[in-house]
Every structure is written in C-alpha cells, then in structure tokens.
Scaffold this motif. Structure first.
Motif, PDB file in Angstrom:
ATOM      1  N   GLY A 151       0.815  -1.213   0.000  1.00  0.00           N
ATOM      2  CA  GLY A 151       0.000   0.000   0.000  1.00  0.00           C
ATOM      3  C   GLY A 151       0.845   1.258   0.000  1.00  0.00           C
ATOM      4  N   TYR A 152       1.920   1.234   0.772  1.00  0.00           N
ATOM      5  CA  TYR A 152       2.796   2.401   0.852  1.00  0.00           C
ATOM      6  C   TYR A 152       3.449   2.684  -0.501  1.00  0.00           C
ATOM      7  N   SER A 153       3.933   1.648  -1.159  1.00  0.00           N
ATOM      8  CA  SER A 153       4.596   1.859  -2.453  1.00  0.00           C
ATOM      9  C   SER A 153       3.616   2.352  -3.513  1.00  0.00           C
ATOM     10  N   ILE A 154       2.379   1.881  -3.467  1.00  0.00           N
ATOM     11  CA  ILE A 154       1.373   2.380  -4.407  1.00  0.00           C
ATOM     12  C   ILE A 154       1.089   3.863  -4.132  1.00  0.00           C
ATOM     13  N   GLY A 155       1.009   4.236  -2.865  1.00  0.00           N
ATOM     14  CA  GLY A 155       0.802   5.644  -2.521  1.00  0.00           C
ATOM     15  C   GLY A 155       1.936   6.524  -3.002  1.00  0.00           C
ATOM     16  N   GLN A 156       3.170   6.048  -2.833  1.00  0.00           N
ATOM     17  CA  GLN A 156       4.328   6.807  -3.322  1.00  0.00           C
ATOM     18  C   GLN A 156       4.287   6.943  -4.837  1.00  0.00           C
ATOM     19  N   ARG A 157       3.971   5.851  -5.514  1.00  0.00           N
ATOM     20  CA  ARG A 157       3.918   5.876  -6.982  1.00  0.00           C
ATOM     21  C   ARG A 157       2.834   6.832  -7.480  1.00  0.00           C
ATOM     22  N   LEU A 158       1.693   6.806  -6.811  1.00  0.00           N
ATOM     23  CA  LEU A 158       0.603   7.706  -7.180  1.00  0.00           C
ATOM     24  C   LEU A 158       1.049   9.156  -7.025  1.00  0.00           C
ATOM     25  N   PHE A 204      -1.064   2.862   2.254  1.00  0.00           N
ATOM     26  CA  PHE A 204      -1.413   3.866   1.245  1.00  0.00           C
ATOM     27  C   PHE A 204      -1.646   5.233   1.880  1.00  0.00           C
ATOM     28  N   TYR A 205      -2.475   5.260   2.914  1.00  0.00           N
ATOM     29  CA  TYR A 205      -2.783   6.530   3.571  1.00  0.00           C
ATOM     30  C   TYR A 205      -1.550   7.145   4.223  1.00  0.00           C
ATOM     31  N   ASP A 206      -0.669   6.323   4.770  1.00  0.00           N
ATOM     32  CA  ASP A 206       0.572   6.853   5.342  1.00  0.00           C
ATOM     33  C   ASP A 206       1.449   7.474   4.255  1.00  0.00           C
ATOM     34  N   ALA A 207       1.499   6.845   3.085  1.00  0.00           N
ATOM     35  CA  ALA A 207       2.320   7.370   1.988  1.00  0.00           C
ATOM     36  C   ALA A 207       1.794   8.697   1.467  1.00  0.00           C
ATOM     37  N   ILE A 208       0.481   8.821   1.340  1.00  0.00           N
ATOM     38  CA  ILE A 208      -0.071  10.055   0.766  1.00  0.00           C
ATOM     39  C   ILE A 208      -0.280  11.143   1.816  1.00  0.00           C
ATOM     40  N   ALA A 209      -0.047  10.835   3.085  1.00  0.00           N
ATOM     41  CA  ALA A 209      -0.268  11.819   4.153  1.00  0.00           C
ATOM     42  C   ALA A 209       0.570  13.078   3.971  1.00  0.00           C
ATOM     43  N   GLU A 210       1.726  12.934   3.365  1.00  0.00           N
ATOM     44  CA  GLU A 210       2.587  14.108   3.157  1.00  0.00           C
ATOM     45  C   GLU A 210       2.218  14.895   1.900  1.00  0.00           C
ATOM     46  N   TYR A 211       1.156  14.509   1.238  1.00  0.00           N
ATOM     47  CA  TYR A 211       0.689  15.191   0.030  1.00  0.00           C
ATOM     48  C   TYR A 211      -0.747  15.664   0.255  1.00  0.00           C
ATOM     49  N   PRO A 212      -0.930  16.859   0.789  1.00  0.00           N
ATOM     50  CA  PRO A 212      -2.283  17.327   1.122  1.00  0.00           C
ATOM     51  C   PRO A 212      -3.201  17.508  -0.083  1.00  0.00           C
ATOM     52  N   ASP A 213      -2.623  17.545  -1.282  1.00  0.00           N
ATOM     53  CA  ASP A 213      -3.452  17.715  -2.477  1.00  0.00           C
ATOM     54  C   ASP A 213      -3.815  16.390  -3.137  1.00  0.00           C
ATOM     55  N   ILE A 214      -3.467  15.292  -2.491  1.00  0.00           N
ATOM     56  CA  ILE A 214      -4.002  13.993  -2.913  1.00  0.00           C
ATOM     57  C   ILE A 214      -5.176  13.712  -1.988  1.00  0.00           C
ATOM     58  N   ALA A 261      -7.634   9.019 -10.382  1.00  0.00           N
ATOM     59  CA  ALA A 261      -6.964   7.726 -10.237  1.00  0.00           C
ATOM     60  C   ALA A 261      -7.793   6.776  -9.382  1.00  0.00           C
ATOM     61  N   VAL A 262      -7.513   5.491  -9.561  1.00  0.00           N
ATOM     62  CA  VAL A 262      -8.157   4.437  -8.778  1.00  0.00           C
ATOM     63  C   VAL A 262      -7.068   3.628  -8.100  1.00  0.00           C
ATOM     64  N   TYR A 263      -7.180   3.451  -6.788  1.00  0.00           N
ATOM     65  CA  TYR A 263      -6.295   2.546  -6.058  1.00  0.00           C
ATOM     66  C   TYR A 263      -7.092   1.309  -5.711  1.00  0.00           C
ATOM     67  N   SER A 264      -6.709   0.200  -6.313  1.00  0.00           N
ATOM     68  CA  SER A 264      -7.385  -1.069  -6.091  1.00  0.00           C
ATOM     69  C   SER A 264      -6.487  -1.976  -5.264  1.00  0.00           C
ATOM     70  N   HIS A 265      -7.069  -2.668  -4.315  1.00  0.00           N
ATOM     71  CA  HIS A 265      -6.298  -3.558  -3.453  1.00  0.00           C
ATOM     72  C   HIS A 265      -5.943  -4.887  -4.110  1.00  0.00           C
ATOM     73  N   SER A 307      -3.425  -0.693  -9.848  1.00  0.00           N
ATOM     74  CA  SER A 307      -3.586  -1.834  -8.969  1.00  0.00           C
ATOM     75  C   SER A 307      -2.384  -1.960  -8.059  1.00  0.00           C
ATOM     76  N   SER A 308      -2.561  -2.718  -7.003  1.00  0.00           N
ATOM     77  CA  SER A 308      -1.425  -3.010  -6.138  1.00  0.00           C
ATOM     78  C   SER A 308      -0.456  -3.943  -6.836  1.00  0.00           C
ATOM     79  N   ILE A 309      -0.884  -4.520  -7.934  1.00  0.00           N
ATOM     80  CA  ILE A 309      -0.016  -5.403  -8.723  1.00  0.00           C
ATOM     81  C   ILE A 309       0.214  -4.749 -10.070  1.00  0.00           C
ATOM     82  N   ARG A 310       1.459  -4.408 -10.356  1.00  0.00           N
ATOM     83  CA  ARG A 310       1.771  -3.756 -11.638  1.00  0.00           C
ATOM     84  C   ARG A 310       2.553  -4.664 -12.510  1.00  0.00           C
TER      85      ARG A 310
END
Length: 135
Positions: free
Chosen positions: A28-35, A64-74, A105-109, A132-135
C-alpha cells in the motif's frame, strides 16, 4: 514432527514455524508513493478495498494513507469494499463515475478489482487512471 508453515496470510496466534508472504503495508505504501510521483502530488483518487476488516485490507489501506499523508493535495474522495473481486469493483466504480466528475486515479487492493474498475471506466469512456497493487 511436522513443520507448520503459513503462506500468504499470517496467523498471529499459532505455533507456526515460518511465514511466507509479503508486507501488505509496504504494498500500500509503495502504491501511494507511486501515485504521488505519477500525479505530482495532486489528484483525486477512489479506493477499491478488499473485504472490510480483513488484515490485508487494513494493512494495504494504512500503508497507502501513510504514503499520501505528506501530500495534502491527494484526496481520497471515495472508498468502498470491492471484496478483492471484479464484480463488486465494477459496480462501485459505476457508482463513483456517476457521483464524481473529478476522479483522477483508482487505487485497487487487488488485480481482480482493478480489472472491474477498468471495465467500468472503459464502458463510461472516462479519463481515469486505474492503478492496482499489482503492476
């Protein structure tokens, strides 16, 4: 003596000898960073989760939420239980595409739920990036 191996989903209260799996938090964290990278830290995303209350779902969401927490515009503008499956995801995505005109964007588990969202997006001819969480 038998060896007890747990595969894919960890069991916390057992006599296991080993666990073979992945860190769903890290996924989830890596998907958030990639997004954040793909959208320069600015986008509206919908989340298609696995089964609510499931450890995998909780960990992937938290990462995911931890990764995007530093991006207030996501902004996560909607989140729903797609049960890791194509059909609930497709129905949820149909509803989201009607309810929101600003999905970026869509984040799918899971891969199956990502495919469900893609089918819905293609039917609607909507300009959304499915991830997706699987790329």
């Amino acid at each position: 003596m038998y060896k007890r191996q747990v595969v894919d989903r960890d069991v916390t209260n057992s006599d296991k000898d080993c666990y073979i799996g992945q860190s769903n938090y890290a996924i989830g964290y890596s998907i958030g960073q990639r997004l954040a990278e793909d959208f320069d830290g600015v986008c509206n995303v919908v989340e298609l989760t696995g089964n609510v209350g499931n450890e995998v779902t909780n960990d992937r969401s938290q990462g995911f939420y931890d990764a995007i927490a530093e991006y207030p515009d996501i902004k996560v503008i909607a989140s729903g239980d797609a049960a890791f499956l194509r059909e609930p995801a497709s129905t949820l995505m149909d509803d989201y595409l009607v309810a929101y005109d600003d999905i970026d964007a869509v984040y799918s588990h899971a891969e199956e739920s990502a495919w469900g969202s893609i089918l819905s997006i293609e039917r609607a001819a909507a300009p959304v990036t499915a991830s997706s969480s699987i790329r």
